[in-house]
Design a protein around this motif. Sequence first.
Motif, PDB file in Angstrom:
ATOM      1  N   VAL A   1     -67.156  55.052   8.499  1.00 38.89           N
ATOM      2  CA  VAL A   1     -67.312  53.928   7.569  1.00 38.89           C
ATOM      3  C   VAL A   1     -67.895  54.391   6.240  1.00 38.89           C
ATOM      4  O   VAL A   1     -67.955  53.616   5.286  1.00 38.89           O
ATOM      5  N   PHE A   2     -68.343  55.644   6.181  1.00 46.21           N
ATOM      6  CA  PHE A   2     -68.978  56.160   4.958  1.00 46.21           C
ATOM      7  C   PHE A   2     -68.959  57.677   5.021  1.00 46.21           C
ATOM      8  O   PHE A   2     -69.139  58.260   6.092  1.00 46.21           O
TER       9      PHE A   2
ATOM     10  N   SER B   1     -77.044  52.555   1.747  1.00 49.67           N
ATOM     11  CA  SER B   1     -75.702  52.177   1.292  1.00 49.67           C
ATOM     12  C   SER B   1     -74.885  51.605   2.431  1.00 49.67           C
ATOM     13  O   SER B   1     -74.171  50.610   2.269  1.00 49.67           O
ATOM     14  N   VAL B   2     -74.963  52.250   3.587  1.00 47.33           N
ATOM     15  CA  VAL B   2     -74.171  51.789   4.730  1.00 47.33           C
ATOM     16  C   VAL B   2     -74.617  50.384   5.129  1.00 47.33           C
ATOM     17  O   VAL B   2     -73.786  49.487   5.355  1.00 47.33           O
ATOM     18  N   ALA B   3     -75.928  50.159   5.198  1.00 47.92           N
ATOM     19  CA  ALA B   3     -76.427  48.818   5.558  1.00 47.92           C
ATOM     20  C   ALA B   3     -75.927  47.776   4.558  1.00 47.92           C
ATOM     21  O   ALA B   3     -75.467  46.694   4.944  1.00 47.92           O
ATOM     22  N   ARG B   4     -76.010  48.100   3.284  1.00 45.48           N
ATOM     23  CA  ARG B   4     -75.530  47.163   2.257  1.00 45.48           C
ATOM     24  C   ARG B   4     -74.027  46.944   2.367  1.00 45.48           C
ATOM     25  O   ARG B   4     -73.547  45.815   2.363  1.00 45.48           O
TER      26      ARG B   4
ATOM     27  N   ASP C   1     -78.594  40.810   3.990  1.00 39.38           N
ATOM     28  CA  ASP C   1     -79.051  39.416   4.106  1.00 39.38           C
ATOM     29  C   ASP C   1     -79.374  39.011   5.543  1.00 39.38           C
ATOM     30  O   ASP C   1     -80.475  38.512   5.813  1.00 39.38           O
ATOM     31  N   PRO C   2     -78.435  39.191   6.484  1.00 37.01           N
ATOM     32  CA  PRO C   2     -78.753  38.758   7.853  1.00 37.01           C
ATOM     33  C   PRO C   2     -79.791  39.637   8.537  1.00 37.01           C
ATOM     34  O   PRO C   2     -80.447  39.191   9.482  1.00 37.01           O
ATOM     35  N   GLY C   3     -79.906  40.874   8.092  1.00 37.98           N
ATOM     36  CA  GLY C   3     -80.897  41.774   8.682  1.00 37.98           C
ATOM     37  C   GLY C   3     -80.275  42.774   9.641  1.00 37.98           C
ATOM     38  O   GLY C   3     -79.156  42.586  10.132  1.00 37.98           O
ATOM     39  N   TYR C   4     -81.024  43.804   9.898  1.00 38.07           N
ATOM     40  CA  TYR C   4     -80.519  44.894  10.741  1.00 38.07           C
ATOM     41  C   TYR C   4     -81.698  45.699  11.245  1.00 38.07           C
ATOM     42  O   TYR C   4     -82.841  45.481  10.835  1.00 38.07           O
ATOM     43  N   ARG C   5     -81.419  46.636  12.151  1.00 38.21           N
ATOM     44  CA  ARG C   5     -82.469  47.510  12.694  1.00 38.21           C
ATOM     45  C   ARG C   5     -82.019  48.962  12.588  1.00 38.21           C
ATOM     46  O   ARG C   5     -80.864  49.272  12.876  1.00 38.21           O
ATOM     47  N   LEU C   6     -82.956  49.816  12.186  1.00 41.59           N
ATOM     48  CA  LEU C   6     -82.731  51.262  12.189  1.00 41.59           C
ATOM     49  C   LEU C   6     -83.536  51.874  13.326  1.00 41.59           C
ATOM     50  O   LEU C   6     -84.667  51.463  13.586  1.00 41.59           O
TER      51      LEU C   6
ATOM     52  N   HIS D   1     -79.755  61.625  13.879  1.00 43.95           N
ATOM     53  CA  HIS D   1     -78.907  60.455  13.590  1.00 43.95           C
ATOM     54  C   HIS D   1     -79.781  59.223  13.546  1.00 43.95           C
ATOM     55  O   HIS D   1     -80.757  59.106  14.291  1.00 43.95           O
ATOM     56  N   VAL D   2     -79.400  58.314  12.666  1.00 44.31           N
ATOM     57  CA  VAL D   2     -80.048  57.006  12.601  1.00 44.31           C
ATOM     58  C   VAL D   2     -79.058  55.984  13.119  1.00 44.31           C
ATOM     59  O   VAL D   2     -77.927  55.895  12.636  1.00 44.31           O
ATOM     60  N   HIS D   3     -79.472  55.240  14.149  1.00 42.78           N
ATOM     61  CA  HIS D   3     -78.667  54.117  14.628  1.00 42.78           C
ATOM     62  C   HIS D   3     -78.904  52.944  13.698  1.00 42.78           C
ATOM     63  O   HIS D   3     -80.048  52.649  13.342  1.00 42.78           O
ATOM     64  N   LEU D   4     -77.838  52.242  13.354  1.00 45.36           N
ATOM     65  CA  LEU D   4     -77.946  51.031  12.537  1.00 45.36           C
ATOM     66  C   LEU D   4     -77.316  49.904  13.362  1.00 45.36           C
ATOM     67  O   LEU D   4     -76.133  49.971  13.697  1.00 45.36           O
TER      68      LEU D   4
END
Length: 125
Positions: free
Chosen positions: A28-29, A80-83, A89-94, A110-113
């Motif tokens: 995706v990136f 960038s990937v989160a954006r 806006d809805p939120g996420y977890r790293l 690695h970072v899980h998103l």
Amino acid sequence: MPVEALGDYDDSNIFARILRGEIPSKRVFENEWAIAFHDINPQAPVHVLVIPRGAYRSWADFSAKASDAEIAGFVRAVGSVARDLGLEDPGYRLLANAGINAHQEVPHLHVHLFGGKPLGPMLAR
Ligand code: AMP
């Protein structure tokens, strides 16, 4: 299986092979510093892994050895990937697992998103 102990970087790990293009991934990136791709076994509606291109096992290894440019490039890539995935806006977890207690399975940093739904408490009790 979790990685046994922190030692030398293993160039045959699955993310090294993804970086070399030997194994397919749903990217995706990608840029000079990092790539991101869908986790093969998603734990949330959005589950993407962001990895630096450099050979680092863990956050401690990366933060000790990577150049300032690599660190900035990787951290910016995660944001960038989160954006780009519309998660700001809805939120996420790293999440970044390191070593045995965290059950790290792949010995390349690695970072899980995670995102796409309410994610519940931070850790299983
Ligand atoms: P960790 O336990 O933090 O090391 O997580 C490793 C993650 O890599 C797991 O969520 C796996 O599902 C994921 N994974 C393993 N092999 C692949 C692959 N070939 N493509 C994408 N994700 C993978």
